[in-house]
Structure formats: C-alpha cells, structure tokens
Write a protein that holds these residues in place. Structure first.
Motif, PDB file in Angstrom:
ATOM      1  N   GLN A 136       6.326   8.569   2.413  1.00 12.30           N
ATOM      2  CA  GLN A 136       7.233   9.726   2.522  1.00 12.30           C
ATOM      3  C   GLN A 136       8.688   9.212   1.983  1.00 12.30           C
ATOM      4  O   GLN A 136       9.324   9.929   1.108  1.00 12.30           O
ATOM      5  N   ASP A 137       9.077   8.190   2.691  1.00 13.03           N
ATOM      6  CA  ASP A 137      10.568   7.471   2.242  1.00 13.03           C
ATOM      7  C   ASP A 137      10.429   7.315   0.739  1.00 13.03           C
ATOM      8  O   ASP A 137      11.483   7.258   0.097  1.00 13.03           O
ATOM      9  N   ILE A 138       9.450   6.321   0.485  1.00 15.94           N
ATOM     10  CA  ILE A 138       9.497   6.176  -0.899  1.00 15.94           C
ATOM     11  C   ILE A 138       9.515   7.268  -1.985  1.00 15.94           C
ATOM     12  O   ILE A 138      10.264   7.314  -3.085  1.00 15.94           O
ATOM     13  N   GLU A 167       0.814  -1.170  -0.138  1.00 13.63           N
ATOM     14  CA  GLU A 167      -0.014  -0.034  -0.120  1.00 13.63           C
ATOM     15  C   GLU A 167       0.725   1.305   0.110  1.00 13.63           C
ATOM     16  O   GLU A 167       0.480   2.276  -0.702  1.00 13.63           O
ATOM     17  N   PRO A 168       1.961   1.476   0.900  1.00 15.85           N
ATOM     18  CA  PRO A 168       2.772   2.515   0.857  1.00 15.85           C
ATOM     19  C   PRO A 168       3.418   2.953  -0.589  1.00 15.85           C
ATOM     20  O   PRO A 168       3.404   4.138  -0.899  1.00 15.85           O
ATOM     21  N   LEU A 169       3.679   1.873  -1.432  1.00 14.07           N
ATOM     22  CA  LEU A 169       4.189   2.118  -2.867  1.00 14.07           C
ATOM     23  C   LEU A 169       2.933   2.594  -3.671  1.00 14.07           C
ATOM     24  O   LEU A 169       3.311   3.486  -4.432  1.00 14.07           O
ATOM     25  N   PHE A 170       1.929   2.135  -3.636  1.00 10.82           N
ATOM     26  CA  PHE A 170       0.841   2.784  -4.529  1.00 10.82           C
ATOM     27  C   PHE A 170       0.742   4.176  -4.095  1.00 10.82           C
ATOM     28  O   PHE A 170       0.612   4.899  -5.092  1.00 10.82           O
ATOM     29  N   GLU A 171       0.618   4.348  -2.728  1.00  7.42           N
ATOM     30  CA  GLU A 171       0.323   5.826  -2.220  1.00  7.42           C
ATOM     31  C   GLU A 171       1.557   6.781  -2.832  1.00  7.42           C
ATOM     32  O   GLU A 171       1.299   8.020  -3.307  1.00  7.42           O
ATOM     33  N   ALA A 172       2.632   6.209  -2.953  1.00 10.28           N
ATOM     34  CA  ALA A 172       3.880   7.059  -3.041  1.00 10.28           C
ATOM     35  C   ALA A 172       3.746   7.300  -4.795  1.00 10.28           C
ATOM     36  O   ALA A 172       4.204   8.387  -5.357  1.00 10.28           O
ATOM     37  N   LEU A 173       3.425   6.391  -5.516  1.00  9.36           N
ATOM     38  CA  LEU A 173       3.396   6.467  -6.963  1.00  9.36           C
ATOM     39  C   LEU A 173       2.290   7.283  -7.440  1.00  9.36           C
ATOM     40  O   LEU A 173       2.417   8.145  -8.693  1.00  9.36           O
ATOM     41  N   ASP A 174       1.205   7.662  -6.725  1.00 10.70           N
ATOM     42  CA  ASP A 174       0.173   8.619  -6.899  1.00 10.70           C
ATOM     43  C   ASP A 174       1.008  10.137  -6.834  1.00 10.70           C
ATOM     44  O   ASP A 174       0.223  11.029  -7.480  1.00 10.70           O
ATOM     45  N   SER A 175       2.168  10.225  -6.422  1.00 15.61           N
ATOM     46  CA  SER A 175       2.859  11.709  -6.343  1.00 15.61           C
ATOM     47  C   SER A 175       3.300  11.893  -7.610  1.00 15.61           C
ATOM     48  O   SER A 175       4.257  12.897  -7.759  1.00 15.61           O
ATOM     49  N   PHE A 176       3.385  10.764  -8.631  1.00 18.36           N
ATOM     50  CA  PHE A 176       4.103  11.180 -10.181  1.00 18.36           C
ATOM     51  C   PHE A 176       3.463  10.700 -11.126  1.00 18.36           C
ATOM     52  O   PHE A 176       3.844   9.803 -11.783  1.00 18.36           O
ATOM     53  N   LEU A 177       2.283  11.819 -11.320  1.00 21.49           N
ATOM     54  CA  LEU A 177       1.312  11.333 -12.280  1.00 21.49           C
ATOM     55  C   LEU A 177       1.842  11.628 -13.725  1.00 21.49           C
ATOM     56  O   LEU A 177       1.225  11.237 -14.598  1.00 21.49           O
ATOM     57  N   ASN A 178       2.992  12.185 -13.784  1.00 26.02           N
ATOM     58  CA  ASN A 178       3.604  12.383 -15.232  1.00 26.02           C
ATOM     59  C   ASN A 178       4.402  11.215 -15.693  1.00 26.02           C
ATOM     60  O   ASN A 178       4.862  11.384 -16.746  1.00 26.02           O
ATOM     61  N   LEU A 179       4.516  10.198 -14.836  1.00 26.02           N
ATOM     62  CA  LEU A 179       5.189   8.945 -15.304  1.00 26.02           C
ATOM     63  C   LEU A 179       4.313   7.829 -15.477  1.00 26.02           C
ATOM     64  O   LEU A 179       3.235   7.717 -14.712  1.00 26.02           O
ATOM     65  N   THR A 180       4.419   7.073 -16.495  1.00 25.37           N
ATOM     66  CA  THR A 180       3.942   5.891 -16.858  1.00 25.37           C
ATOM     67  C   THR A 180       4.521   4.851 -16.218  1.00 25.37           C
ATOM     68  O   THR A 180       5.723   4.813 -15.659  1.00 25.37           O
ATOM     69  N   ILE A 181       3.627   3.837 -15.468  1.00 26.90           N
ATOM     70  CA  ILE A 181       4.183   2.920 -14.525  1.00 26.90           C
ATOM     71  C   ILE A 181       4.038   1.686 -15.164  1.00 26.90           C
ATOM     72  O   ILE A 181       2.750   1.147 -15.542  1.00 26.90           O
ATOM     73  N   ILE A 182       4.820   0.755 -15.099  1.00 19.76           N
ATOM     74  CA  ILE A 182       4.818  -0.560 -15.888  1.00 19.76           C
ATOM     75  C   ILE A 182       5.095  -1.535 -14.720  1.00 19.76           C
ATOM     76  O   ILE A 182       6.116  -1.521 -14.255  1.00 19.76           O
ATOM     77  N   PHE A 183       4.234  -2.295 -14.288  1.00 23.17           N
ATOM     78  CA  PHE A 183       4.551  -3.562 -13.146  1.00 23.17           C
ATOM     79  C   PHE A 183       4.820  -4.640 -14.051  1.00 23.17           C
ATOM     80  O   PHE A 183       3.827  -4.928 -15.025  1.00 23.17           O
ATOM     81  N   THR A 184       5.579  -5.706 -13.405  1.00 23.93           N
ATOM     82  CA  THR A 184       5.696  -6.872 -13.607  1.00 23.93           C
ATOM     83  C   THR A 184       5.099  -7.557 -12.457  1.00 23.93           C
ATOM     84  O   THR A 184       5.445  -7.155 -11.209  1.00 23.93           O
ATOM     85  N   LYS A 185       4.438  -8.801 -12.456  1.00 20.73           N
ATOM     86  CA  LYS A 185       3.785  -9.201 -11.421  1.00 20.73           C
ATOM     87  C   LYS A 185       4.644  -9.813 -10.561  1.00 20.73           C
ATOM     88  O   LYS A 185       5.976 -10.390 -10.886  1.00 20.73           O
ATOM     89  N   SER A 186       4.293 -10.261  -9.295  1.00 14.72           N
ATOM     90  CA  SER A 186       5.036 -10.889  -8.224  1.00 14.72           C
ATOM     91  C   SER A 186       5.333 -12.252  -8.526  1.00 14.72           C
ATOM     92  O   SER A 186       4.702 -12.828  -9.255  1.00 14.72           O
ATOM     93  N   ASN A 187       6.373 -12.963  -7.934  1.00 14.16           N
ATOM     94  CA  ASN A 187       6.625 -14.316  -8.036  1.00 14.16           C
ATOM     95  C   ASN A 187       5.481 -14.933  -7.241  1.00 14.16           C
ATOM     96  O   ASN A 187       4.666 -14.527  -6.680  1.00 14.16           O
TER      97      ASN A 187
END
Length: 387
Positions: free
Chosen positions: A330-332, A224-244
């Motif tokens: 915030q750290d992320i 969850e902290p990663l998702f919230e942090a990514l919302d601060s970078f709306l100008n970037l496209t995000i490409i996820f690769t799934k977990s193992n």
C-alpha cells in the motif's frame, strides 16, 4: 605526461564517467588508460564494454572477475579474482593515479589493490549514505584509501572531512550524471521505439530494483510488494531494467522475467539499455520507480518524479520530487499515485546535485595535485571543537 587509470565495472557507473573520460582523453598533459571489469564483461549483463568502445574509447585492460554465482560466497570469490586481475593490470598500465567512482564491490577491490600498490586514488561520490546496502561501508572505506575526493553536494563534502580527510583535498563538484545529460543529445521517441523495437504510445513508467543487500528478508521476498503494487496500475506500460550483479541480483532478475512473461501486454524487460537509451527513456517516462540512484539524481533534472522504495537509498540527499516509501504494497501504491500527479514547482527544479564544470574541476584538481606531488602518508584531519 601523467597516466590516469580509470576503472569501471558497471553500465551505470560508465554512463556517469563519460564526461570526465572525454576530458582526460582530450587533455594533452594526460594519458587515459581505461580498465574494465565486473558487469562489463558478463554476458548476463549484456557485455556492456562494447558501449565503451562504440563511444570511441580504447580499453587498455579487461579484467574478468564475475563468477556465475550471485551468492555472498560467489561475490567474495569475484572480489578475489578481481584483486588478482587488477594487480596485474596496474603493473602493466603503471598509472600515476587511479580514478574511481562510487561504492560497488568492484570499485572497493580496485581501491584496495591501488592502496597496496602505492597508487594514489581520486574518488568520485564519496560521503554519501545508502543505509540499505553494504555499498555504504565500502564507500566510506574507499574514502579512507583515497587521496583526492570529488563530492556531489556540500553535505557530502562535510562528511568526507568528518571521516578525517584534509579539506583542501575534498572538492564539491556536483554530480557527473547531470553533466552527462547536458552533453547528451537524447533520442526522439520515434528513434527510441525503433532502437528498442517497442511502442511507447501509451504512458509508461521505468522500473529498476536492486537487491537490498543488508535486508534480513530473502532477496526474492524483497521485490514481491513492488509487483503487487504495479498490478494496481494496469493502464501504464512498465519498462524494467535488470538488476546489477550484487548478491541476489540473479534472483531479482528471474522474478522480473516471470512477471513480464505473465504481463506481456503491458510489461517488458531489458538487460542493458546503455546510457543514451536509458536517459532517453527516462526523459519521456511518467515516473521512475524502484531503488536506483538515477531516480534521485538524474530523474529530477529531467523533470521526472520518482518513487524511492525501501532502505537502499535511505540517507541520500533527495530533491522534493522524489517520494520515499516503505517496501510495503500500500505504501508503494500511494507513492506511485503521488508521483503520477506530482505538481512541479520552481523550487523542485533546483537540483542539489547540479554544478557547472563538474568534470573540468576534477581534471584541474588532478593535474595540480600530480604536479605538486603526493605524500601517501596522510594525516587524519580532526574537527575543531569536538571533545
């Protein structure tokens, strides 16, 4: 001719093994027998055994072991199935040596079965530390079951010896992942867009987040902290690769799919990219974010900086271009800002994992060892001067 059995259980691990598989296949004194298991045979992970076949390798044995559940009990049941299937596969293949890479539970099972069946093991990437995952203790256990050791750095070689392994059986050879990049002709951005059916016109980051298996927090809470942090970078496209397929991997992947569904204009997820497409994407990305070892080993070699989140990779040797942070919002955010503005210096390109002739060194050590003869009754090597 000596038969070398190579067990592979995941997409990432196979991508690293490719150079040494190629060398074994080409060697007139060795007979390569590939055994696939784990995520390679799981339709949730893209049935990635097909990539091995597309690369021109023949798969000798397929050992299904993944059950539908990714709970702790489900993982243990998978390990039990793996022990049954791999013991039968080894009996058919009759390898003179088993070559294993890494620390995942599939590889722990492969090593355990080989030990009981009195088959010597050559182990790649021993001596490393990943404090946030149970892979850490499995890796050290595999070291104690193995006869030959191929470490990626001098520090890791020292640690394997500290575990009681004879120094003349421990070789510092560098990381196969670096050699794999050197031998791979990466796709152009246009070819990559065509293959993935996406646009790469906007700057993008590559995100991989695996469960932190020794974390007290629930798996769902971890990301969850990663998702919230990514919302601060709306100008970037995000490409996820799934977990193992570690315990909790299905939960992580479900949350990623939910996030992508809510952010279709700026996020996309792939179950499995394969080695070529993953490395090509990595080479054009602004940064790698998450807790995958590729951000520590492969990304710096491609002059791509990385954010390493939390404890999963804590303890690994990290180039200065890898920004480590706590798994807090915030750290992320702060770490991503640093990564996106990272000022590359000459010393940053001196990768501690890079060595020349990595796979060739492995092959020569394996051949010499098999020619000389192996005594599985290993001595415990005590460090001098210790009380």
């Amino acid at each position: 001719m000596k038969t070398i059995g190579v067990v592979t259980g995941s997409r990432a691990e196979y991508g690293l093994l490719r150079p040494v598989l190629k060398r074994i296949k080409e060697d007139e004194e060795l007979n390569l027998q590939i055994i696939v298991t784990g995520m390679h045979l799981d339709d949730r992970c893209g049935m990635t055994y097909k990539e091995i076949e597309e690369d021109g390798f023949i798969i000798k044995e397929k050992v299904e072991m993944n059950v539908a559940s990714d709970t702790a009990i489900g993982t243990c049941k998978s390990m039990g199935l793996g022990m049954i299937g791999l013991s039968e596969a080894y009996e058919r293949v009759k390898p003179d040596m088993i070559l294993l890479l890494g620390d995942r539970y599939e590889i722990f099972v492969a090593a355990s079965v080989a030990t009981i069946c009195k088959i010597p093991i050559a182990h790649i990437h021993g001596g490393e530390i990943t404090q946030g995952a149970y892979d850490d203790c499995m890796r050290h256990a595999i070291t104690k079951m193995s006869y030959l050791h191929f470490t990626s750095t001098k520090e890791y070689r020292k640690r394997v010896i500290q575990l009681g392994e004879e120094p003349d059986r421990v070789f510092e050879v560098g990381a196969l992942g670096i050699e794999n990049i050197k031998e791979t002709k990466l796709l152009s951005k246009h070819s990559l867009e065509k293959s993935l059916k996406i646009s790469l016109a906007n700057p993008y980051i590559l995100v991989t987040f695996h469960p932190i298996t020794l974390e007290k927090e629930s798996t769902e809470t971890q990301i969850e902290p990663l998702f919230e942090a990514l919302d601060s970078f709306l100008n970037l496209t995000i490409i996820f690769t799934k977990s193992n397929s570690d315990t909790g991997g299905n939960i992580i992947n479900a949350r990623i799919e939910e996030y992508v569904a809510k952010n279709k204009e700026r996020a996309v997820v792939f179950s499995s990219l394969g080695s070529l497409r993953y490395l090509s994407l990595l080479s054009y990305s602004r940064a790698v974010i998450g807790n995958s070892s590729s951000g520590i080993i492969e990304a710096p070699f491609l002059s791509v900086s990385a954010v390493d989140i939390g404890d999963r990779q804590r303890g690994r040797v990290k180039p200065s271009s890898v920004i480590s942070c706590e798994n807090q919002v915030q750290d992320i955010i702060d770490a991503i800002h640093k990564t996106l503005t990272y000022n590359w210096k000459k010393e940053d390109r001196a990768n501690p994992y890079e060595k020349e002739g990595t796979s060739n060194q492995m092959i020569e050590a394996i051949k010499q060892t098999l020619d000389y003869g192996i005594n599985l009754k290993k001595n415990f090597y005590d460090l001098e001067g210790e009380s």
